[in-house]
Every structure is written in C-alpha cells, then in structure tokens.
Design a protein around this motif. Sequence first.
Motif, mmCIF file in Angstrom:
data_model
loop_
_atom_site.group_PDB
_atom_site.id
_atom_site.type_symbol
_atom_site.label_atom_id
_atom_site.label_comp_id
_atom_site.label_asym_id
_atom_site.label_seq_id
_atom_site.Cartn_x
_atom_site.Cartn_y
_atom_site.Cartn_z
ATOM 1 N N ASP A 154 42.041 42.224 38.072
ATOM 2 C CA ASP A 154 42.854 41.320 36.991
ATOM 3 C C ASP A 154 44.342 41.131 37.401
ATOM 4 O O ASP A 154 44.833 41.822 37.838
ATOM 5 C CB ASP A 154 43.028 41.990 35.520
ATOM 6 C CG ASP A 154 43.326 41.241 34.440
ATOM 7 O OD1 ASP A 154 43.555 39.886 34.557
ATOM 8 O OD2 ASP A 154 43.710 41.684 33.408
ATOM 9 N N CYS A 155 44.529 39.580 37.300
ATOM 10 C CA CYS A 155 45.926 39.196 37.806
ATOM 11 C C CYS A 155 46.581 38.887 36.532
ATOM 12 O O CYS A 155 46.281 38.478 35.454
ATOM 13 C CB CYS A 155 45.601 37.877 38.507
ATOM 14 S SG CYS A 155 44.872 36.627 37.988
ATOM 15 N N ALA B 29 31.560 36.480 35.032
ATOM 16 C CA ALA B 29 32.874 36.868 34.932
ATOM 17 C C ALA B 29 33.163 37.677 33.609
ATOM 18 O O ALA B 29 32.543 37.259 32.665
ATOM 19 C CB ALA B 29 34.092 35.789 35.100
ATOM 20 N N ASN B 30 33.981 38.619 33.726
ATOM 21 C CA ASN B 30 34.350 39.461 32.365
ATOM 22 C C ASN B 30 35.036 38.598 31.495
ATOM 23 O O ASN B 30 36.037 37.905 32.003
ATOM 24 C CB ASN B 30 34.976 40.606 32.886
ATOM 25 C CG ASN B 30 35.387 41.574 31.836
ATOM 26 O OD1 ASN B 30 35.781 41.212 30.623
ATOM 27 N ND2 ASN B 30 34.983 42.834 32.039
ATOM 28 N N THR B 31 35.010 38.397 30.326
ATOM 29 C CA THR B 31 35.846 37.621 29.479
ATOM 30 C C THR B 31 37.061 37.854 29.272
ATOM 31 O O THR B 31 37.958 37.121 28.896
ATOM 32 C CB THR B 31 34.894 37.415 28.174
ATOM 33 O OG1 THR B 31 35.032 38.936 27.440
ATOM 34 C CG2 THR B 31 33.538 36.973 28.145
ATOM 35 N N SER B 32 37.675 39.143 29.484
ATOM 36 C CA SER B 32 38.640 39.576 29.215
ATOM 37 C C SER B 32 39.487 39.774 30.668
ATOM 38 O O SER B 32 40.712 40.244 30.624
ATOM 39 C CB SER B 32 38.692 41.014 28.565
ATOM 40 O OG SER B 32 38.158 41.721 29.435
ATOM 41 N N ILE B 33 39.089 39.114 31.749
ATOM 42 C CA ILE B 33 39.468 39.311 32.882
ATOM 43 C C ILE B 33 40.278 37.881 33.630
ATOM 44 O O ILE B 33 39.450 36.991 33.302
ATOM 45 C CB ILE B 33 38.916 39.985 34.052
ATOM 46 C CG1 ILE B 33 38.201 41.381 33.607
ATOM 47 C CG2 ILE B 33 39.266 40.187 35.394
ATOM 48 C CD1 ILE B 33 39.614 42.264 33.373
ATOM 49 N N ASP B 34 41.398 37.913 34.227
ATOM 50 C CA ASP B 34 41.763 36.631 34.756
ATOM 51 C C ASP B 34 41.607 36.859 36.326
ATOM 52 O O ASP B 34 41.983 38.104 36.986
ATOM 53 C CB ASP B 34 43.500 36.188 34.461
ATOM 54 C CG ASP B 34 43.757 36.165 32.965
ATOM 55 O OD1 ASP B 34 42.544 35.426 32.274
ATOM 56 O OD2 ASP B 34 44.681 36.301 32.591
ATOM 57 N N TYR B 35 41.317 35.974 36.955
ATOM 58 C CA TYR B 35 40.999 36.078 38.479
ATOM 59 C C TYR B 35 41.827 35.104 39.420
ATOM 60 O O TYR B 35 42.109 34.000 38.839
ATOM 61 C CB TYR B 35 39.410 35.676 38.713
ATOM 62 C CG TYR B 35 38.469 36.665 37.885
ATOM 63 C CD1 TYR B 35 37.962 37.852 38.661
ATOM 64 C CD2 TYR B 35 38.130 36.260 36.742
ATOM 65 C CE1 TYR B 35 37.008 38.661 37.776
ATOM 66 C CE2 TYR B 35 37.319 37.269 36.114
ATOM 67 C CZ TYR B 35 36.840 38.294 36.344
ATOM 68 O OH TYR B 35 35.828 39.143 35.892
ATOM 69 N N CYS B 36 42.170 35.585 40.489
ATOM 70 C CA CYS B 36 42.810 34.601 41.437
ATOM 71 C C CYS B 36 41.868 33.639 41.910
ATOM 72 O O CYS B 36 40.535 34.078 42.237
ATOM 73 C CB CYS B 36 43.361 35.432 42.734
ATOM 74 S SG CYS B 36 44.704 36.584 42.342
ATOM 75 N N GLU C 264 44.198 31.867 34.424
ATOM 76 C CA GLU C 264 44.515 32.271 33.141
ATOM 77 C C GLU C 264 43.233 31.940 32.286
ATOM 78 O O GLU C 264 43.491 30.683 31.832
ATOM 79 C CB GLU C 264 45.736 32.394 32.656
ATOM 80 C CG GLU C 264 46.757 32.858 33.366
ATOM 81 C CD GLU C 264 48.240 32.860 32.663
ATOM 82 O OE1 GLU C 264 48.336 32.261 31.714
ATOM 83 O OE2 GLU C 264 49.168 33.207 33.604
ATOM 84 N N ARG C 265 42.255 32.634 31.740
ATOM 85 C CA ARG C 265 41.170 32.072 31.107
ATOM 86 C C ARG C 265 41.034 32.519 29.726
ATOM 87 O O ARG C 265 41.764 33.258 29.076
ATOM 88 C CB ARG C 265 39.824 32.849 31.747
ATOM 89 C CG ARG C 265 39.899 32.634 33.367
ATOM 90 C CD ARG C 265 38.822 33.422 33.834
ATOM 91 N NE ARG C 265 37.314 33.421 33.270
ATOM 92 C CZ ARG C 265 36.726 34.328 32.639
ATOM 93 N NH1 ARG C 265 37.540 35.591 32.570
ATOM 94 N NH2 ARG C 265 35.424 34.150 32.091
ATOM 95 N N ASN C 266 40.209 31.588 29.125
ATOM 96 C CA ASN C 266 40.031 31.701 27.578
ATOM 97 C C ASN C 266 38.612 31.842 27.563
ATOM 98 O O ASN C 266 37.662 31.247 27.455
ATOM 99 C CB ASN C 266 40.440 30.492 26.631
ATOM 100 C CG ASN C 266 41.835 30.138 26.878
ATOM 101 O OD1 ASN C 266 42.724 31.128 26.685
ATOM 102 N ND2 ASN C 266 42.039 28.927 27.018
ATOM 103 N N GLY C 267 38.216 33.327 27.000
ATOM 104 C CA GLY C 267 36.828 33.423 26.750
ATOM 105 C C GLY C 267 35.823 33.436 28.140
ATOM 106 O O GLY C 267 36.299 33.836 29.209
#
Length: 354
Positions: A126-127, A155-162, A141-144
């Motif tokens: 997670d970044c 992808a995991n809904t609670s994780i932000d990725y590079c 930075e993701r939403n859902g």
Amino acid sequence: TPQPTPQPTPVPTPQPTPQPTPVPTPQPTPQPTKPPTPSPTPPPTPPPTPRPTPPPTPQPTPRPTPPPTPQPTPPPTPQPTPQPTLPPTIAPSAAPSKKPVTTFFEEIGNNGLPNNVFPLKQCQGDCDGDWECAGDLVCAERNGNEPVAGCIGIANTSIDYCKDPNAVADSNPVVDDPNSFQLRLYWQQGYFWQETPEETWWCMECAKCDEYGLEDGAMHGCKTPGPTGSSCREGYNIWVRNCKDRRRDFRFNILKNNRSGDQIRVSGTNLCLSTVERFLELRQCDSSKSRQLWAPINNQNRFALVPYNQRTWDERFSECLSQLHHPKDKEVVGLHQCKETRDTTTIYWQEYRR
C-alpha cells in the motif's frame, strides 16, 4: 622299291580340301584342347580410375542418414545476421526451463514498512504518496473497486497501488461470476483409485511452481499461492487438491465462443487455462489464442477437456487434460494421451458446487 604299307590307304576324299592341311606340330600338346565356351567373352573391363579407392572405415556408420525433408528448405536470408549464431550447448540443461515472471497486484507493505520493500514497484501497495513509489511511478489513490491502469488481477478495495502514469485503464474490468464452480475430476461407482473403491474428491487449484512439470508438484517447487482464485497470477500452473477442504476455494467459469472452442477462466480474474506444449498454465484470456481453446463442453456433469484443434482426432493420438494416472493430492495437471487417461479412468471432469 619301298616296302608295301601294312594297312591299305584310306579311301580318297571325294573332293579336294579347300585349304592345304596344316603342318603338324613337332611335339604333341601337354594337355588336351579345352572345349569352346558356350557364350562369347564379356566386354573388356573399364580403364582404371585416376586415384585408388579409399580404404574402408574402421567402424561401421552408426545409423543411416535421415530421410529427405518433405518440403524444400527455406531460401537463405537476404542479408547476413549482424552477429554470428551462438553454438549449441554441449549437453541438455539439467533442469526444466524456469517459468517467466509477471507483475500483478501485490500487497507487500504499509506506512513505509518493512523498509526493504520500499520504494514500491508497479502494482505493489500500500502506498501513501508518490514518494513511496520507485522511479517515475505514481501512487494511485483509489475509491473502492476502482481499477488501476496497467495492473492485472483483482485489487484489494482498501489498498492504493503504485502505477505507471502513462498506462491506460482497462475499460472492462473483471468481476466475479455468481455461477462459478469448482472443476472436479469425475468419479463414478466402480472406480478404483489409489487402491480404494471409495469416492474421492479432487479439484483443480492454482499452483505457483518454480518450473514446468507433470508429476508430483513438490518435485517442481509448487506451492498453494493463497486461499482463493484471486491469488492466481499469470504464469501459475494447475494441480489437484481436495475439493472439500473449505480453507481453499478456487472456482472457474466456461466462456463460450461462437464457431470456436470454449475457454476455462479462473473466476474473478481475466486468466484462462492455456497449454504450453504438454504443460498447463494461466494466461490473459484471449479467444484468438488457439492454446486457450477447448472442445465445446455440452454436458457439465461429465466432459473431457481436449484441445479444440484435436477434437476430431482418434483417442490414440489426441491429448486430454488430466493428472498422471490415479489421482492423489498435489499432482500437476497437464496433457496426456486420451486413451491412457480413459484406461486409468481419469479422462472426465465435471462442474462441482459444494
């Protein structure tokens, strides 16, 4: 006057001889004259060759030369290659080729820890900002369930990725299918697997292996990557595990293609079963790839998985997806001769919902 001869002279010939009588030889011949040959003598031998014939080799040749190729060899390339061709290796490699590595969604750190995984690579999380991503990558930075451009998998809904800032987002992200099922090796009364007539339950699951193989997965470094199909990644293999073990749940879907073969997709991903020679691995689903196409499945309760291009072949020559002989835990699935799998009662699969 001379004395008279003791015998009377022979009767004179009626006509004189055309030639005078040959002069008799002074001495008789030592051997009688040979009778004439029945046929004329053969023609004289040809003149000698300019050089003597080479001596024979000390050992016979190991085997006859191979037959000629059915097609003429291709024409030479118009230009020579810039570098000379590498010489062949002296001996085959000691182990099978390593599998290619592919990058997918990975959750390997958070809040800068552990230190050795930061900065994060593409599709890793997670970044918390761009500063936690390597090089020119940025933190998405993701939403859902918002997709991440350039990344593959779920992808995991609670994780932000590079991510790569220049990548284009997938306009048709994969979603889970409520009609998914487990792929179970078909069993019926009378089967006798591993010295027992009792019913057993073997289903396909993803396996992360170090190398290609068709036997016991442990021999090839295979491991279970996670509890569900969302842990499957491109390049992973397939093996059989106990269907009723609720600690794991790997499900599949059948994708129908008009006027073509079916595809088998890992549910919730865009990964399909694909052949590599006799081996089986997961690749991005693409109906134009013949290696992902199987003979159409019409009976979900019992069907053979035969490559689409072999669907009309005799069982002695076609290949079916199965494991090696009678099934046991952690055996890798691959292509085997269909007649062999029929003889060992492992030719069929079925949709299974527990």
